[in-house]
Motif scaffolding. Structure first.
Motif, PDB file in Angstrom:
ATOM      1  N   ARG A 218     -53.327  53.289   9.983  1.00  0.00           N
ATOM      2  CA  ARG A 218     -54.234  52.226   9.430  1.00  0.00           C
ATOM      3  C   ARG A 218     -52.941  51.919   8.623  1.00  0.00           C
ATOM      4  NH1 ARG A 218     -58.836  56.394   8.221  1.00  0.00           N
ATOM      5  NH2 ARG A 218     -57.374  57.815   7.811  1.00  0.00           N
ATOM      6  N   LEU A 219     -52.895  50.605   7.812  1.00  0.00           N
ATOM      7  CA  LEU A 219     -52.081  50.040   7.065  1.00  0.00           C
ATOM      8  C   LEU A 219     -52.714  50.561   6.019  1.00  0.00           C
ATOM      9  CD1 LEU A 219     -49.934  48.531   7.608  1.00  0.00           C
ATOM     10  CD2 LEU A 219     -51.623  46.366   6.856  1.00  0.00           C
ATOM     11  N   LEU A 220     -51.370  50.784   5.282  1.00  0.00           N
ATOM     12  CA  LEU A 220     -51.267  51.982   3.824  1.00  0.00           C
ATOM     13  C   LEU A 220     -51.331  49.875   3.113  1.00  0.00           C
ATOM     14  CD1 LEU A 220     -50.099  54.985   4.428  1.00  0.00           C
ATOM     15  CD2 LEU A 220     -53.070  54.509   3.921  1.00  0.00           C
ATOM     16  N   GLY A 221     -51.337  50.515   1.466  1.00  0.00           N
ATOM     17  CA  GLY A 221     -50.647  49.549   0.130  1.00  0.00           C
ATOM     18  C   GLY A 221     -49.565  49.771  -0.282  1.00  0.00           C
ATOM     19  N   GLU A 222     -48.949  49.197  -0.959  1.00  0.00           N
ATOM     20  CA  GLU A 222     -47.785  49.378  -2.310  1.00  0.00           C
ATOM     21  C   GLU A 222     -47.735  50.640  -2.767  1.00  0.00           C
ATOM     22  OE1 GLU A 222     -46.362  45.263  -4.208  1.00  0.00           O
ATOM     23  OE2 GLU A 222     -48.519  45.785  -4.584  1.00  0.00           O
ATOM     24  N   ARG A 223     -48.845  51.518  -2.576  1.00  0.00           N
ATOM     25  CA  ARG A 223     -48.517  52.572  -3.429  1.00  0.00           C
ATOM     26  C   ARG A 223     -47.327  53.680  -2.200  1.00  0.00           C
ATOM     27  NH1 ARG A 223     -50.862  55.438  -7.739  1.00  0.00           N
ATOM     28  NH2 ARG A 223     -52.207  53.697  -7.911  1.00  0.00           N
ATOM     29  N   ASP A 224     -48.241  53.210  -0.949  1.00  0.00           N
ATOM     30  CA  ASP A 224     -47.866  53.778  -0.255  1.00  0.00           C
ATOM     31  C   ASP A 224     -45.963  52.979   0.792  1.00  0.00           C
ATOM     32  OD1 ASP A 224     -49.371  56.533  -0.178  1.00  0.00           O
ATOM     33  OD2 ASP A 224     -51.118  54.738  -0.189  1.00  0.00           O
ATOM     34  N   ALA A 225     -46.273  52.074   0.491  1.00  0.00           N
ATOM     35  CA  ALA A 225     -44.785  51.091   1.133  1.00  0.00           C
ATOM     36  C   ALA A 225     -43.942  51.557   1.224  1.00  0.00           C
ATOM     37  CB  ALA A 225     -44.947  50.046   0.512  1.00  0.00           C
ATOM     38  N   ALA A 226     -42.443  50.821   1.720  1.00  0.00           N
ATOM     39  CA  ALA A 226     -41.302  51.593   1.420  1.00  0.00           C
ATOM     40  C   ALA A 226     -40.763  50.867  -0.554  1.00  0.00           C
ATOM     41  CB  ALA A 226     -40.445  50.696   2.312  1.00  0.00           C
ATOM     42  N   THR A 227     -39.866  51.494  -0.704  1.00  0.00           N
ATOM     43  CA  THR A 227     -39.270  51.140  -1.396  1.00  0.00           C
ATOM     44  C   THR A 227     -38.178  50.657  -1.319  1.00  0.00           C
ATOM     45  OG1 THR A 227     -38.139  53.669  -2.695  1.00  0.00           O
ATOM     46  CG2 THR A 227     -40.514  52.650  -3.593  1.00  0.00           C
ATOM     47  N   THR A 228     -37.564  51.370  -0.299  1.00  0.00           N
ATOM     48  CA  THR A 228     -35.919  49.895   0.266  1.00  0.00           C
ATOM     49  C   THR A 228     -36.294  50.113   1.364  1.00  0.00           C
ATOM     50  OG1 THR A 228     -34.703  51.699  -1.364  1.00  0.00           O
ATOM     51  CG2 THR A 228     -33.638  50.866   0.916  1.00  0.00           C
ATOM     52  N   VAL A 229     -35.901  48.558   1.976  1.00  0.00           N
ATOM     53  CA  VAL A 229     -35.564  47.854   3.250  1.00  0.00           C
ATOM     54  C   VAL A 229     -34.511  47.882   4.034  1.00  0.00           C
ATOM     55  CG1 VAL A 229     -38.215  47.482   3.167  1.00  0.00           C
ATOM     56  CG2 VAL A 229     -36.916  45.504   1.897  1.00  0.00           C
TER      57      VAL A 229
END
Length: 486
Positions: A218-229
């Motif tokens: 399932r797709l998660l939002g900004e709270r669980d996203a990367a901080t570095t890409v």
């Protein structure tokens, strides 16, 4: 893999659909089930090869991030004529592939011209991406091909089209730039492109600054996203960034009318490779949301030195970011934005007492769920001259995606003159009435700073189904003044 799971991993692209009301833009072949037609009902070719443009049955199929039939990235993203671009490509199953190089432009109505084709290359399955704290990197992939850029190639925006022997296709954008003076420098927003990149969009591994996956796909939002890409990875899906079409729309229009353009990427701006004094104007043609401190410092110095600025989208200069080296030490290959997570300073420019409005004259107001008309204001101004637009006229669909406006309680930049050229009501996601505005001011140096305040401006220049002759003429009025140093 079941259909239900596929729907979940495909939702990564759908998550951004509200901010890109123009679909895939000048890339009809990304949607094999749809023809891409102009206003007269004719198929519009993007490739110089009309068979590819029409997506005829038996033609190439688009690679995906689950099977990774063919995917790749380049390093660096921009190079000078005489320099080189390194391609890192994975092919599964292993087989031969070729690389066709296209340059974006007008080319008699085609969206690009084929410039070169590689020899047949041996494809291998590269190692799986490495992940650490949501950061996905393929910096350990082997070199697949080195493109030596001939000294006679034109500077510009390029797309490499990768095609396997069994007919799968993917894409990689890159830029050929030089340091010669020109009237206008076009800056491609590669930093923002990478912020949105969810590669691999496989329901498991990929992460952007917006999204990641849980254990159920399932797709998660900004709270669980990367901080570095990382820039050391392909772009998700067909291999082209979200919103890339906005830059291509401007390029096709500007080259059609003969503007003297130079080209560079946002990372060139960040790294100090750009001398703004060589140009009469800097043009930011697409969604350009993520800026480092050096980027902003250079652009402010450009304005203060008399170089004009043209921002043709909205939600510009919103997040502050840092660029760092890859694990192997190559500079500017990692992009970090902590947003509101964890300790430390805020990442919004406006929360650091350095609001966007202090450079742009307006700033981000919010998303626009449904396209709305742009309402002309101060129609007697020279920007609207000979457009046929009158005071209060509504330009259909020209407020779309995201919108900016003037914030009265936020500091303005120093200016000699300032004017708002549109004031357009629209409804936000909650149904409340908001307003979009288009801004122009003249800095003390004499530089003009224009901000369209809407995503729809560049598509109105040269995207079939979205072209507006009034926006075309208004943009020409602006650029002509800048190029003549009026």
């Amino acid at each position: 893999m079941g259909a239900d799971h596929i729907r979940r991993w495909e939702s990564g692209a759908l998550a951004h659909a509200v901010s890109d009301p123009f679909g895939q833009g000048p890339l009809p072949w990304l949607r094999s089930s749809e023809n891409y037609l102009d206003d007269a009902g004719q198929v519009v070719p993007w490739y110089a090869d009309p068979n590819l443009a029409r997506g005829r049955s038996g033609g190439p199929r688009t690679a995906d991030d689950v099977h990774r039939q063919i995917k790749g990235f380049v390093s660096p993203g921009a190079a000078l004529p005489g320099g080189s671009i390194d391609f890192h490509i994975t092919v599964d199953p292993p087989q031969q592939f070729s690389v066709d190089i296209y340059r974006i432009g007008h080319y008699g109505g085609d969206g690009a011209a084929k410039i070169a084709t590689s020899p047949r290359l041996a494809g291998i399955v590269q190692p799986p991406p490495l992940t650490a704290d949501r950061t996905v990197s393929c910096h350990h992939w082997w070199l697949s091909w080195r493109l030596q850029i001939p000294s006679y190639w034109s500077i510009g925006a390029y797309v490499a089209v990768l095609t396997t022997l069994d007919g799968y296709r993917s894409h990689i954008p890159f830029t050929v730039r030089d340091d010669e003076p020109a009237d206008l420098l076009l800056l491609l927003p590669d930093v923002t492109w990478q912020a949105y990149n969810l590669y691999p969009e496989d329901g498991h591994t990929g992460a952007s600054l917006y999204h990641a996956w849980d254990d159920e796909g399932r797709l998660l939002g900004e709270r669980d996203a990367a901080t570095t890409v990382s820039f050391d990875r392909p772009f998700a899906g067909a291999g082209l960034p979200l919103h890339v079409g906005h830059a291509y729309d401007f390029i096709r229009w500007a080259e059609r009318y003969g503007y003297d353009l130079a080209y560079a990427d946002a990372r060139d701006l960040h790294a100090g490779r750009i001398d703004p004094g060589r140009y009469r104007g800097l043009v930011f043609p697409g969604h350009d949301e993520y800026w480092s401190v050096p980027m902003r410092r250079t652009v402010e110095a450009a304005r203060d030195g008399g170089t004009s600025l043209v921002f043709l989208s909205a939600n510009t200069l919103y997040w502050q970011v840092e660029l760092g080296p890859s694990p192997s030490g190559v500079p500017d290959r990692l992009l970090t934005c902590r947003k509101r997570r964890g300790p430390g300073k805020a990442a919004l420019w406006r929360e650091m007492d350095r609001s966007e409005q202090q450079l742009l004259g307006i700033q981000y107001a919010g998303r626009v769920p449904e396209p709305s008309p742009l309402v002309v204001r101060n129609a007697e101004h020279w920007l609207w001259e000979a457009t046929g637009a009158g005071e209060g006229d509504e330009l259909p669909g020209l407020v779309a995606g995201e919108a900016d406006r003037y914030f009265p309680r936020t500091a303005l930049p120093e200016h000699r003159k300032r004017i708002l050229l549109a004031h357009s009501p629209y409804r936000d996601g909650d149904g409340a009435v908001r307003h979009q505005e288009t801004s122009l001011y003249r800095a003390p140096s004499g530089a003009l700073v224009f901000a369209s305040g809407t995503f729809a401006w560049s598509p109105a220049l040269d995207r079939p189904g979205h072209v507006d002759s009034r926006i075309q003429r208004a943009t020409a009025n602006l650029l002509d003044r800048i190029c003549k140093r009026d």
